[in-house]
Scaffold this active site. Structure first.
Site, mmCIF file in Angstrom:
data_model
loop_
_atom_site.group_PDB
_atom_site.id
_atom_site.type_symbol
_atom_site.label_atom_id
_atom_site.label_comp_id
_atom_site.label_asym_id
_atom_site.label_seq_id
_atom_site.Cartn_x
_atom_site.Cartn_y
_atom_site.Cartn_z
ATOM 1 N N LYS C 63 0.867 -1.179 0.000
ATOM 2 C CA LYS C 63 0.000 0.000 0.000
ATOM 3 C C LYS C 63 0.905 1.230 0.000
ATOM 4 O O LYS C 63 1.957 1.231 0.641
ATOM 5 C CB LYS C 63 -0.881 -0.025 1.256
ATOM 6 N N SER C 138 -9.817 1.953 2.781
ATOM 7 C CA SER C 138 -8.869 2.748 2.033
ATOM 8 C C SER C 138 -7.850 1.937 1.235
ATOM 9 O O SER C 138 -7.227 2.456 0.324
ATOM 10 C CB SER C 138 -8.108 3.659 3.007
ATOM 11 N N SER C 162 -10.467 -0.743 6.768
ATOM 12 C CA SER C 162 -9.841 -0.452 5.472
ATOM 13 C C SER C 162 -9.197 -1.634 4.762
ATOM 14 O O SER C 162 -8.792 -1.520 3.613
ATOM 15 C CB SER C 162 -8.790 0.643 5.634
#
Ligand SMILES: [Mg+2]
Ligand SMILES: [Zn+2]
Lengths: 475, 97, 474
Positions: C63, C138, C162
């Protein structure tokens, strides 16, 4: 109107650690800019703090010496504000649970002992150093993250003199503990002073101003004097003092407004989520306390016990490097008073504070010990001792210097007896005086003999022979 | 909870060192109204005598880092991301105040 | 195909090439990558790694909150568009030591602050099951890269849900372990007391394997746990005999979608058939209604401070003004999207001294009550279970959400339970609703990852949904 000065002092003190408060980057002074930093000190995205054990140990030590109650659970908070010297946009500090609370130190003042209460001692991190050019600011992050303790006094101080005594004593204690190098001029110890006036006899505090970043003891005195003058002029004119932060300007000997307090920033303190509460092991705390270095007060008492005067003891302990030197010197001589005299006058006159501090002098302590002993036993005269000392300062040995300066003493009994004979022959009245109990006569006779020998007569031996001769003549 | 007007939010943003357009400030004001309604849900909960929970776990820790200086970045790495730099220093426009 | 099998079937070069090629090929449709990393140096470095290492030559994605030395780490923000990490996150070090080949950084909501992945600086991420729908956030980029078969594992972070929500929308496994199980050092934060690092995989076994590699004490993260790491993959065991599973009835009651409820009921029946003791449990409804504001206040208050370091002076994109203060303001104004500004303003409001007791500390107190309520329930059952979302991924233009409805307040936000408490939580595929994948979520007590993974494996065996790959098609 008659005003009383009310003063509280905040001291920021850099701790003597190898690495920073929350990062493993080196703490270093006088290094090339930005060479002692890592991603943590720079506040890079994703970094987390990791608390330095030694910084905690030094804080515990300081708390113990300042009679503060130690909080065994260490917690940190965030103090939020935006400034170019504050990399993370917040400072990690101990707002809600300082490591030490409610302590005091006692000041020895002319009018007696006065206790100054200490409100709190907390740990935090230092900011970066900024250099302001004409239209730019240059930033060096080497200092960012350096471990600090902040020590906050109660408003118990009533004069510039007390303020100076407080800071000096506090600094001396911290230096003795080896918690800091205490160098005010280099910024390792910085003072903020809160000053207000109130009418004598009243209880309520007046409006205070804070004078920031005083970098010497004498500036503390001058800044307080200037601020007291300024405030009393205002009050006498019927004006009010405005709560504000000021700084002291050495050039004009006045304090200058930095910023007013109204509309002040809200630091939005809240607990630092990345540092869980840390319980300090009680045994560890105790071991820190039991191995505490000798504090200045204790050392003072020890010196008095050794027979030094209060004045000499004061002078010695107020300078830790000198006092440490003196203690080492005592390992090589038992003439304590002479050793103290030599340290206070001759040594200080010839060795800089820096050399003394870094032990970068050539002088060998054991050789100086021999010198003091020689002087004490009157193997040499004080005049000779001074000449020898000059050579010892260059790193020479005592015995070699005596030979080199050809001040080998006359210790030949027949030569000395002859000298004594001739002096006594010239001073018959002194013999009578001596036998009549006038002690001064003995000193006079010794002086005459020394003079005749051009200072080379062995004082101890001469004294012994002279006394024998006088005894004979009494009979 | 004290409600702020559009200008109030703009001032608040300024304290956080960014500015808001009228549209952004309005948008925040609207979202804030929803939050105030949701805060009512929160205020319905009796928290008398409850300690705020700062960390997921209440256990105290004991770790302290040994004082060794082992984690330093080479100065080129330190300055690599610097938007402005001179003679090894980070540089910014003059600091006011 | 799980990671172990992948290593047997294809050479390092083959599997890395395939991942790199797909990541480029799908970029136009998914928009999942923020930056690509040339893997050749890492492949070269494998000669120093034991070929038996768990991730030897396995392509993975980070990420874009995770620092990797020498690579661009933007946090999917504007202000860090040009930021080149001078250091490795601890998990980056661990992955590389385990032989993983990091082929790039994936898109996310800016600094992880969102649930849609629509706030990423590089634009929204598309769901491979329907390109008109969101990936969820997210960690949306990581989720779709695993779902579309680019990489078998991707790193995500989870502050509210997330990892676990995007996993649900993308038919994959999303694991968020216990707070402190995986170091956060070097991972750009959202909210420090709620942030967790975790993984996306296509099956439970790979999740277990990944956790083994990533977990462990890190002295650089004072919140990381000293507890030893277990051999999660080796000890995996789907035997449910006597396991107590608690259905979070509040969530079921809040869900309107019959299909979702039926899927869930079928699953529970199967788990019962396998010997589990499945029962309903009730959490305090009043507390559940307060999840969202509690979360929102705590997360954004912490976030405001966490991102005060972004000022364009030491790194990031500088927009110069006439003074230091003005430069800061211009840089932050230009580099933050409007959603970020909104959250910072509200978070800061909660922290003001005059509001702190009433807002921030109030939320922290409610957080404690929520966690105590969960603890109470977890005395009676081993795991709690509920659908990870009420339906499949929403359309990008879906504005039908009523932010005060129970379905929204409870069913779509309850997974923050595991962030409030720090407890381990996993989403596993459950089935399809209106043709879209929906996952099921399981949460257990602190540091019971093995138990959680075991039950998750049983779920996986019950649904038969594993190793799913959905190539994006227009
Ligand atoms: Mg202060
Ligand atoms: Zn301070």
């Amino acid at each position: 109107m008659n005003y009383e000065t009310v003063i509280g002092i905040e001291i920021h003190c850099e701790l003597k650690t190898k690495s920073k408060m929350f990062s493993g980057a080196p703490v270093a002074v006088n290094m090339q800019p930005n060479t002692c930093v890592n991603e943590i000190d720079l506040g890079h995205p994703g970094v987390l703090p990791s608390l330095n054990k030694e910084a905690v140990r030094l804080s515990v030590l300081a708390c113990s010496a300042l009679n503060l109650k130690i909080n065994p659970v260490v917690r940190f908070d965030r103090k939020n504000y935006y400034y170019s010297d504050l990399p993370k946009g917040f400072q990690i500090t101990q707002q809600f649970h300082p490591i030490g609370e409610h302590g005091y130190i006692d000041l020895e003042l002319e009018e007696g002992t006065k206790r100054i209460r200490i409100n709190r001692l907390h740990m935090e991190e230092d900011t970066a150093k900024q250099y302001h050019a004409d239209d730019e600011t240059w930033i060096d992050f080497n200092r960012a993250g350096t471990p600090l303790i902040e020590i906050v006094s109660e408003a118990d101080i009533r004069s510039a003199k007390e303020a100076m005594a407080y800071v000096e004593k506090l600094r001396n204690i911290l230096v003795y503990l080896d918690v800091t190098d205490g160098k005010m001029e280099e910024g390792s110890l910085r003072c903020d002073i809160n000053i207000s006036l109130r009418e004598v006899g009243t209880e309520a505090f007046g409006v205070k101003t804070e004078v920031k970043n005083l970098n010497s003891i004498s500036n503390i005195e001058r800044a307080i004097q200037a601020e007291v003058e300024r405030q009393s002029a205002l009050l006498n004119a019927g004006d009010v003092v405005e709560q504000a932060t000021r700084r002291y300007d050495d050039g004009t000997k006045t304090t200058i407004l930095m910023r007013k307090k109204e509309g002040t920033v809200d630091y939005k303190y809240f607990p630092e989520p990345n540092i869980p509460p840390i319980r300090l092991d009680q045994k560890w705390i105790e071991s820190i306390q039991t191995s505490m270095p000798e504090l200045p007060d204790v050392r003072h008492a020890r010196y008095i016990g050794l027979g030094l005067s209060d004045y000499d003891a004061q002078v010695l302990i107020s300078n830790k490097a000198l006092s440490d030197f003196f203690d080492k010197l005592l390992k090589h001589t038992s003439y304590v008073k002479l050793a103290a005299n030599y340290c206070i006058s001759d040594l200080l006159a010839n060795i800089s504070q820096k050399e003394l501090h870094d032990e970068s002098y050539a002088l060998k302590i054991e050789e100086m010990g021999q010198l003091i002993t020689g002087l004490g036993k009157q193997d040499i005269s004080s005049k000779q001792a001074k000449d020898i000392f000059v050579e010892l300062l260059k790193g020479k040995d005592y015995q070699a210097t005596i030979k080199e300066l050809n001040i080998e003493q006359v210790s030949d009994t027949s030569v000395l007896s002859a000298l004594i004979e001739s002096v006594l022959a010239e001073n018959e009245q002194s013999i009578i005086d001596y036998h009549n109990g006038k002690d001064r006569a003995l000193g006079f006779l010794m002086g005459q003999i020394m003079k005749k020998s051009k200072g080379q007569a062995n004082p101890a031996l001469t004294n012994k022979l002279l006394l024998e001769e006088l005894m004979k003549r009494k009979a | 909870m004290k409600r702020l007007d559009v200008q109030g939010f703009k001032d608040l943003a300024n304290q956080l060192r960014f500015s808001l357009s009228d549209e952004e400030a309005n948008d925040i004001k609207n979202e804030f109204d929803v939050l105030i309604d949701q805060m009512d849900l929160l205020n319905k909960i009796d928290t008398e005598g409850v300690e705020p929970m700062v960390y997921p776990f209440d256990e105290e820790t004991s770790f302290l880092r040994e004082d060794v200086a082992i984690q330093v970045l080479p100065v080129q790495e330190v300055l690599k991301n610097a938007p402005k730099e001179k003679n090894g220093f980070f540089v910014t426009q003059k600091v006011v105040g | 195909m799980d990671i172990t099998k992948l290593k047997e079937m294809k050479s390092v070069q083959e599997r890395v090439d395939e991942a790199v090629n797909k990541s480029h090929a799908y970029q136009a449709d998914l928009n999942a990558m923020v930056s690509f990393i040339d893997p050749s140096e890492q492949i070269e470095n494998l000669k120093h790694i034991d070929p038996q290492a768990p991730f030897y030559g396995v392509p993975v994605v980070l990420k874009d909150l995770v620092n990797m030395k020498g690579t661009v780490t933007t946090g999917s923000s504007g202000i860090l568009e040009n930021y080149v990490s001078p250091y490795d996150a601890t998990i980056t070090e661990k992955l590389r030591a385990a032989g993983a080949i990091i082929i790039g950084k994936s898109s996310c909501d800016t600094f992880g602050m969102g649930g849609t992945n629509m706030t990423a600086w590089t634009g929204p991420v598309m769901n491979p099951y329907d390109l008109t729908r969101m990936s969820g956030g997210s960690s949306g980029g990581s989720a779709v890269l695993v779902a579309s078969g680019v990489v078998p594992m991707a790193i995500g972070t989870d502050t509210g849900d997330s990892i676990r929500k995007p996993a649900s929308y993308n038919n994959i496994v999303g694991l968020k372990p216990t707070y402190g199980r995986i170091s956060r050092y070097g991972v750009i934060p959202y909210a420090s007391s709620l942030d967790h690092v975790g993984v996306f995989t296509r099956n439970v076994k790979d999740a277990a394997l990944s956790l083994e590699v990533l977990a462990g004490r890190d002295d650089k993260d004072m919140t990381s746990s000293q507890l030893p790491v277990e051999a999660y993959a080796k000890l995996l065991n789907s035997d449910l005999e006597g396991k107590r599973i608690g259905i979070i009835q509040n969530v079921i009651d809040a869900i309107q979608n019959r299909e979702t409820l039926n899927l869930f009921k079928d699953l529970c029946d199967q788990l019962t058939a396998k010997g589990a003791l499945v029962q309903s449990i009730h959490l305090d409804e009043k507390l559940m209604h307060a999840f969202l504001p509690t979360y929102y206040i705590i997360a954004n208050a912490e976030a405001t401070a966490n991102h005060a370091n972004l000022d364009g002076l030491r790194f990031g994109v500088l927009h110069e003004g006439n003074s230091m203060e003005e430069s800061m303001i211009r840089s932050r104004t230009a580099g933050f999207g409007k959603l970020l500004k909104k959250r910072f303003v509200i978070g800061s409001y909660a922290l003001f001294t005059e509001n702190q007791e009433e807002v921030f500390r109030k939320a922290q107190k409610v957080r404690r009550l929520i966690v105590e309520d969960l603890k109470r329930v977890l005395c009676e059952v081993d795991v709690v279970i509920a659908p990870a979302s009420a339906q499949g991924a929403p359309k990008f233009d879906d504005v039908s959400i009523d932010q005060l409805s129970s379905e929204y307040l409870i069913a779509e936000n309850y997974m923050a339970l595991a962030n409030f408490s720090g407890y381990p939580s996993i989403t596993v595929p459950m089935g399809y609703v209106d043709g879209l994948p929906v996952g099921v979520n399981l949460t257990s007590a602190a540091f019971t990852e093995q138990l959680l993974l075991n039950v998750a494996l049983a779920v996986e065996e019950s649904t038969g949904i594993k190793d799913m790959i959905k190539e994006p098609k227009r």
